[in-house]
Design a protein around this motif. Sequence first.
Motif, PDB file in Angstrom:
ATOM      1  N   VAL A 161      51.628  52.690   2.770  1.00 22.35           N
ATOM      2  CA  VAL A 161      51.519  52.650   4.226  1.00 22.35           C
ATOM      3  C   VAL A 161      51.597  54.084   4.747  1.00 22.35           C
ATOM      4  N   GLN A 162      50.627  54.457   5.555  1.00 20.92           N
ATOM      5  CA  GLN A 162      50.611  55.799   6.128  1.00 20.92           C
ATOM      6  C   GLN A 162      50.771  55.706   7.640  1.00 20.92           C
ATOM      7  N   ILE A 163      51.743  56.459   8.172  1.00 19.34           N
ATOM      8  CA  ILE A 163      52.000  56.491   9.612  1.00 19.34           C
ATOM      9  C   ILE A 163      51.672  57.883  10.122  1.00 19.34           C
ATOM     10  N   ASN A 164      50.635  57.978  10.959  1.00 18.71           N
ATOM     11  CA  ASN A 164      50.238  59.248  11.560  1.00 18.71           C
ATOM     12  C   ASN A 164      50.861  59.351  12.948  1.00 18.71           C
ATOM     13  N   VAL A 165      51.653  60.416  13.154  1.00 13.56           N
ATOM     14  CA  VAL A 165      52.452  60.529  14.371  1.00 13.56           C
ATOM     15  C   VAL A 165      52.021  61.753  15.181  1.00 13.56           C
ATOM     16  N   THR A 166      51.882  61.536  16.500  1.00 15.38           N
ATOM     17  CA  THR A 166      51.654  62.639  17.443  1.00 15.38           C
ATOM     18  C   THR A 166      52.611  62.451  18.605  1.00 15.38           C
ATOM     19  N   SER A 167      53.526  63.374  18.763  1.00 13.77           N
ATOM     20  CA  SER A 167      54.523  63.278  19.826  1.00 13.77           C
ATOM     21  C   SER A 167      54.473  64.546  20.674  1.00 13.77           C
ATOM     22  N   ILE A 168      54.086  64.382  21.941  1.00 11.30           N
ATOM     23  CA  ILE A 168      54.000  65.505  22.870  1.00 11.30           C
ATOM     24  C   ILE A 168      54.855  65.163  24.088  1.00 11.30           C
ATOM     25  N   PHE A 169      55.964  65.867  24.218  1.00 19.08           N
ATOM     26  CA  PHE A 169      56.933  65.571  25.267  1.00 19.08           C
ATOM     27  C   PHE A 169      57.343  64.090  25.221  1.00 19.08           C
ATOM     28  N   GLY A 170      57.320  63.533  24.025  1.00 16.55           N
ATOM     29  CA  GLY A 170      57.704  62.130  23.864  1.00 16.55           C
ATOM     30  C   GLY A 170      58.547  61.951  22.620  1.00 16.55           C
TER      31      GLY A 170
END
Length: 286
Positions: A161-170
């Motif tokens: 399982v691959q989880i791609n994460v993008t967090s910008i001011f979050g």
Amino acid sequence: MDEHNGGHMGPETPHAVNLTKAETRPVTRPAGAPVAEADIRASDADRDRIAEILREALAEGRLDPEEHAERIDTVYRAKTMGELEHVVRDLPAAGGGRTRPEAAAYASGPGAPPADQSLVAIFSASVRKGRWQVPARINAVAVFGTVEIDLTEAVFPQQQVQINVTSIFGSVDIRVPENITVRSSGSGVLGSFEVTTNEAPDGDAPQVLVNGYAVLGSVDARPKRGAWVRDLRGRLREGHRELRHQLRDEHRERHQRMREERQEWHERLRAERRERRDRFRKGLDD
């Protein structure tokens, strides 16, 4: 004599030929010519299939009891597929093409993997938790928002399982069972990217890879204490067992109803035959 024979044979010879053609033409079919589907002889299984459609139509209120009885009688008198299909031409197929929710909940396997999922939170929150089938890829995007991914009660149809994460001011929070493998290849830019990596002792345990980046935001992935895939697998087996028992009981009930309907029809048919026979004998006596 020749003139007489000629006058006699002239009209009779074509008359005999015409009779032969008239007698053979309707019953002759070219060798190898396919039989129309509607003319194929119906089997008991075909009649039972149509009877099941009628039973569901009665249960759903599409047919009243009198219509149902009339059509059932027609079904078990039918000789061809065309006669059977005519009985249900105005009804949906059995089950209406719907899938049982209980069956769909466990319908996972190599042939039908779950589709990739995306969780997006922009000035909002997005949560995925509870009992669900984890896809091979999850995309999580949090922009001034919060994404929560809880895998502690999830089912893993595949190992990777691959989880791609993008967090910008979050923020993105990921919770996993204690006994799975967790790896990370992400980074934080003026933010926090914290993943508690783990190597499961079982080589067949699920493997979760968390990658991506956090810009002035946070990513947190860690195990939830007390959550084990082994226990979930046991509950999954129990759910499969209960589902099999339920489907088996429904199958038995359905066939019992169909046997009763067929028996009722046969009894009615025997009574009609006896009545016709009695009327015939009475006519002979008179």
